[in-house]
Structures are given as structure tokens and as C-alpha cells.
Design a protein around this motif. Structure first.
Motif: not given
Length: 563
Positions: A520-522, A456-461
Motif C-alpha cells: 500500500v502506498d500513501f 513526502r510519501g511512503f509505502g507499506m508491505t
């Protein structure tokens, strides 16, 4: 027939009533009362006989069995009257009363055959006996007890013979022991002692008792052997029961099932097409319809043995109903709560959210078997008896409140480090594909892992630093260059539409470096490449710094030495 004939017939019947009554002072009182009531009695009898004659033609001939029965009754009446006179002459009052009752019964039977009318109806009804519940129950249970006695008659007779044989054997041993002791006592007495002769008589008496016990025991043992050899096996009794009453049982079962299923079909046909939000009146109608269907099915099952004159099965059925009624009375408070739930006025209501074994369910309908549904689980529809919902509470769900954090084929990240695709999720288990090795969790344990749904969407830092030598560009040119490098590098791994946001910002001035933060959001479609993307993020940042000649410092330790 003219009216005069009816009057004469009524007088004859009235005289017969007087004749059938007791021949004592009460007869004279009845006669005096009948004189005063003669007009009313005549009118009533005329009406009764007119109705009877109108409904039935007068007989033109008598069949042979009727003639024979009337002749036998007449002979028995003559004999009873003769015996009555003899008893009166002998002064036997008790026998006289018994014969009066016999004569009265015979006269009733003869009068009924001769007039084709129930003469008892014209007699004064005896006072009704007081209702005795114990007697009524005993009369109801009597056929069942008689059937049970008949079923166990042979076994009880064999057991009785065996007990009697054992008793006789014990008595024989005791008598033999007593005879031996008496014989020993006699031998110890002097030859000329008077007690010796008495002891001889006792020894002879003990011998007769021993012989009598032995003879009786032999007879009983022979009877026991004969009964044991001819005893009917228990299974044969069962087969006989079903041969005699099997058809009645089958018909009663068919009648019960037919009426019950028919009522259920009719209820579904009439009430199931109503709107989803059912009013309380419709729910009351459903409950009444269900109760009426069960009641009619029970009545249908009891009518079958009644029509087929099988009073044993009928008594068993009635006893079963009495027991079921007693259970219902005892369980009335619980049934009250169940009815409240079915009427949708209890603590659990349709359309609301309820927790069952730690999992949320939507209450789809409340009936004797209620339906609970979790739309996100495979096999997530439960049929729950209404009594299991007593004491539970439901609530109105939120507008976008999820029923489960994941769906099948979603990619998840768990607290124990597992990252993979959900293969199966049911009310009992959730299976996650972890490096092509499926890992199984109990559903409640899976929820305890606080799953992060990557689909359902995820982000990385990623946090990193550059050397203080690049202080002039650390807040402007370097973040912009790194952001461009990340965008282009990630587009080589996933489609551009799956990258929602790329952002690099200056974070802080560290002790040995100028720290930056990349995020970054995917889109959820990129979830299958989560591990690859997390590794690529650091790689792309390092490559961009290398291409641009930006040093990435390592932690430094400065030592100060005093002068």
C-alpha cells in the motif's frame, strides 16, 4: 618702484650674501663668479622682488615687538663680532669657527626681519645628508619614548632611590663587619707591635666610611619617603593623558568612523543595485573601493592630531601604521588567496554548493564576510570570514538536489526506531517528537541516522500466506478479494485521496503455505498515522481471510520414519 630700485636692491642682497658667507678664500672666488653671473643674477632677483612686491605692499610702520627684536639682534651681533675679534687675537680657531656660525645665524635672523624675506633661501644650500632609516625611525619614535619616560619618571626615580638605599645599607653592613674584624685583630696584637697603630688607623677609616654611608642613606630615605608620599597615582597619569589628549582621540575616532561608514554607505549605494551575477570588473571595483575607504579613514584619523599639533598621537598612529604594514607584507600570500575568492575566481564561487562541518550550504556572496545559506535549516545563514574559505572547494548543485532531507513539521523514521515529527532543525541540532517526548540529535548525527521522510510519501508491505487447501484461488480470487478489503478498510482510517495504491499479488509457494505480498502506498499527508496504518494493514488482511474462511497455516514439520 622703478626698475633701477630693484637693481639696487638686488645688488644689496648680493652683497649681503657675500657678507653672510665665510670670510676666507671662498669669498674671493664667489665674488669673481658673481661678476660673470651679474646679469643673470640681476634678472632673477628683479623677477623675485617684483613678485614679492606685487603680492605684498611695502611696510609703512614697524610694530614695537619687531623693533625690540631687531635691536636685540643688533646688540647680539655687535657682541658676537667683538668676541670674534678677541678670539682671532687670542688664536682660538675653534671658538672663532663657533662665533662665525653664530654671527651668520644672527645676520640671517636680522636680515629676515628687516626685509621680510627668508634670507636663507638666497644662500647656497648645503649638501643633503644621506638618508638614514635608523635615524628617521628614532626621530619618529622619540615623542613616544619621551612621553613614556615622563609617565614613568617618578616610578623610576623612586626605584633608583630604593636601589641606592639598599646598596648603601649593604655597604654599611660590610663596613661594620670589617671594622669589627679589624678591632678583633688589633686586640690580638701585642701592645707594642707596630701593626697595632696601623690597625687603629684602619678602624678609624672604617668608622668614617660607616658614618658616611649612614648619613647618605638617611638623606636618601628622606627623599624616598617624600617622593613616595607625593607620587602621582598611575590612574591620575591616565586621567591627565585623556584630559590633555582625550578630545584629540575622540575627534580622530569620529573622523575614522565617519569616513569609513560614509565610504561603506556610498559603496552600497553605488554598487549594491547591480545584478546578482557580478562581473569580475565590478568585483575589482568593490575591492578597490573598500581599500580606498579604509585608507581615507586612516588618513582622516591622522589629520586630526596633525591639525591640533598633537605630535605624540600622530607618532603613535604612524608607528601603528608601520606595524600594520609589516603584518600585511608578511600575510601577503594569504591576502592574495582572499582577493582571488572575493573576485570569484578562486576554488569557491558564488551560487555553488559547499560543505561546512558536514552540512551543505549555498554560497550567496563572497566578500570579506561571506554569506552561506542553507534554505532548509532554521537560522541557516552563516556569515563567514573570507579567510575561513581558503582551501575549501565548491561545486555546481544538481537541478533538484536537496539541501536537507527534512523540513520542520515533516514526519521521519530513523534507523534507531524513532518515528515522529521534526520540531526544530538548525545547523547545530535537530529535535524529533518521539511519543510526545522530544529527542535531540546533533545535526550530523541526525543525518547519520539516514532519516526516511514520511511526509513526502511512503509505502507499506506485508507478507502472509494461505493454506494449500485454497490452491485453486490463491493466484486469482484471493488476491483480488484481499485488495478490495484493504482498500475499503484503509478508507475508513484515512481519506481516499491519501491512498495512492493498494496491491495484493501472489508471491511464491512456500514450504507450508501459499505466500502473498500486499503493498500500500500513501500520500505524505497520511504520515502522522504511520504507526496506526502499519498495524491496520495486518489486521485488515487477517479479517478478510477470516470472513472468507481462508486458513492461514502455521509452519509445519513432517517427520518421515523408515520402514
Amino acid at each position: 618702484m622703478p626698475l633701477g630700485g630693484f637693481v639696487e636692491m638686488s645688488l644689496l642682497i648680493r652683497l649681503r650674501i657675500m657678507k653672510f658667507g665665510n670670510r676666507d678664500a671662498s669669498v674671493s672666488r664667489l665674488a669673481s663668479m658673481s661678476v660673470a653671473l651679474r646679469p643673470l643674477l640681476r634678472s632673477c632677483l628683479v623677477v623675485v622682488l617684483a613678485v614679492r612686491v606685487a603680492a605684498q605692499d611695502l611696510p609703512t610702520r614697524l610694530d614695537e615687538p619687531t623693533v625690540q627684536a631687531m635691536n636685540e639682534l643688533a646688540q647680539q651681533l655687535d657682541q658676537a663680532r667683538t668676541d670674534r675679534q678677541a678670539a682671532a687675537a687670542a688664536g682660538d680657531a675653534q671658538r672663532g669657527k663657533d662665533l662665525d656660525l653664530t654671527i651668520q645665524e644672527l645676520e640671517w635672523q636680522f636680515g629676515s626681519l628687516a626685509s621680510r624675506t627668508n634670507v636663507r633661501e638666497f644662500e647656497e644650500a648645503p649638501p643633503a645628508a644621506p638618508f638614514d632609516l635608523q635615524k628617521e625611525i628614532l626621530s619618529l619614535v622619540e615623542p613616544v619614548v619621551e612621553a613614556a619616560k615622563g609617565l614613568t619618571a617618578e616610578s623610576r626615580q623612586i626605584a633608583g632611590l630604593k636601589g641606592r638605599i639598599e646598596q648603601l645599607e649593604l655597604r654599611q653592613r660590610q663596613a661594620e663587619l670589617a671594622q669589627r674584624i679589624t678591632t678583633r685583630t688589633r686586640d690580638l696584637l701585642p701592645p707594642d707591635a707596630p701593626a697595632r697603630a696601623e690597625a687603629e688607623r684602619d678602624i678609624a677609616e672604617w668608622g668614617r666610611l660607616i658614618e658616611r654611608a649612614r648619613s647618605e642613606r638617611n638623606i636618601l630615605e628622606a627623599r624616598h619617603r617624600a617622593l613616595t608620599e607625593s607620587q602621582t597615582p598611575f590612574l591620575e597619569h591616565v586621567r591627565t593623558f585623556f584630559r590633555q589628549r582625550g578630545l584629540n582621540l575622540l575627534l580622530a575616532g569620529v573622523a575614522f568612523a565617519a569616513v569609513l561608514l560614509g565610504s561603506r554607505w556610498l559603496q552600497a549605494r553605488l554598487l549594491s543595485r547591480r545584478r546578482r551575477e557580478r562581473a569580475v570588473s565590478l568585483r575589482v571595483l568593490e575591492v578597490l573601493f573598500s581599500a580606498l575607504g579604509v585608507l581615507l579613514a586612516i588618513v582622516a584619523a591622522l589629520v586630526v592630531p596633525w591639525l591640533r599639533d598633537d605630535y605624540l598621537l600622530l607618532a603613535i598612529g604612524v608607528i601603528f601604521l608601520i606595524g600594520a604594514g609589516w603584518v600585511l607584507v608578511k600575510a601577503a600570500p594569504q591576502f592574495y588567496e582572499q582577493i582571488r575568492l572575493i573576485l570569484n575566481i578562486g576554488s569557491v564561487r558564488e551560487g555553488e554548493r559547499i560543505l561546512v562541518e558536514g552540512l551543505p550550504y549555498r554560497v550567496d556572496n563572497l566578500r570579506f564576510y561571506s554569506t552561506l545559506v542553507n534554505p532548509e535549516l532554521q537560522g541557516g545563514e552563516l556569515r563567514v570570514p573570507i579567510q575561513h574559505l581558503i582551501g575549501q572547494r565548491s561545486r555546481v548543485p544538481g537541478a533538484d538536489e536537496p539541501w536537507f532531507p527534512t523540513r520542520v513539521d515533516d514526519h521521519v523514521m530513523l534507523e534507531d526506531g524513532v518515528i515522529g515529527r521534526v520540531l526544530t532543525q538548525t545547523p547545530e541540532f535537530v529535535v524529533v517528537d518521539d511519543f510526545a517526548a522530544p529527542k535531540t540529535y546533533a545535526t550530523t548525527e541526525f543525518l547519520a541516522q539516514k532519516p526516511r521522510n514520511l511526509s513526502r510519501g511512503f509505502g507499506m508491505t506485508s507478507a502472509f500466506g494461505v493454506d494449500y487447501a485454497h490452491q485453486r484461488d490463491a493466484t486469482t480470487r484471493i488476491p483480488a478479494a484481499l485488495q478490495t478489503a484493504l482498500q475499503s478498510g484503509l478508507e475508513e482510517l484515512v481519506p481516499a485521496e491519501q491512498i495512492c495504491r493498494v496491491e495484493v499479488q501472489f508471491a511464491s509457494a512456500g514450504s507450508s503455505s501459499l505466500d502473498l505480498n500486499a503493498r500500500v502506498d500513501f500520500d505524505g499527508a497520511a504520515a502522522p498515522r504511520f504507526r496506526e496504518l502499519s498495524r491496520a494493514l495486518q489486521r485488515l488482511l487477517v479479517d478478510a481471510c477470516t470472513e472468507n474462511g481462508w486458513n492461514i497455516p502455521f509452519p509445519q514439520l513432517t517427520v518421515h520414519r523408515s520402514a
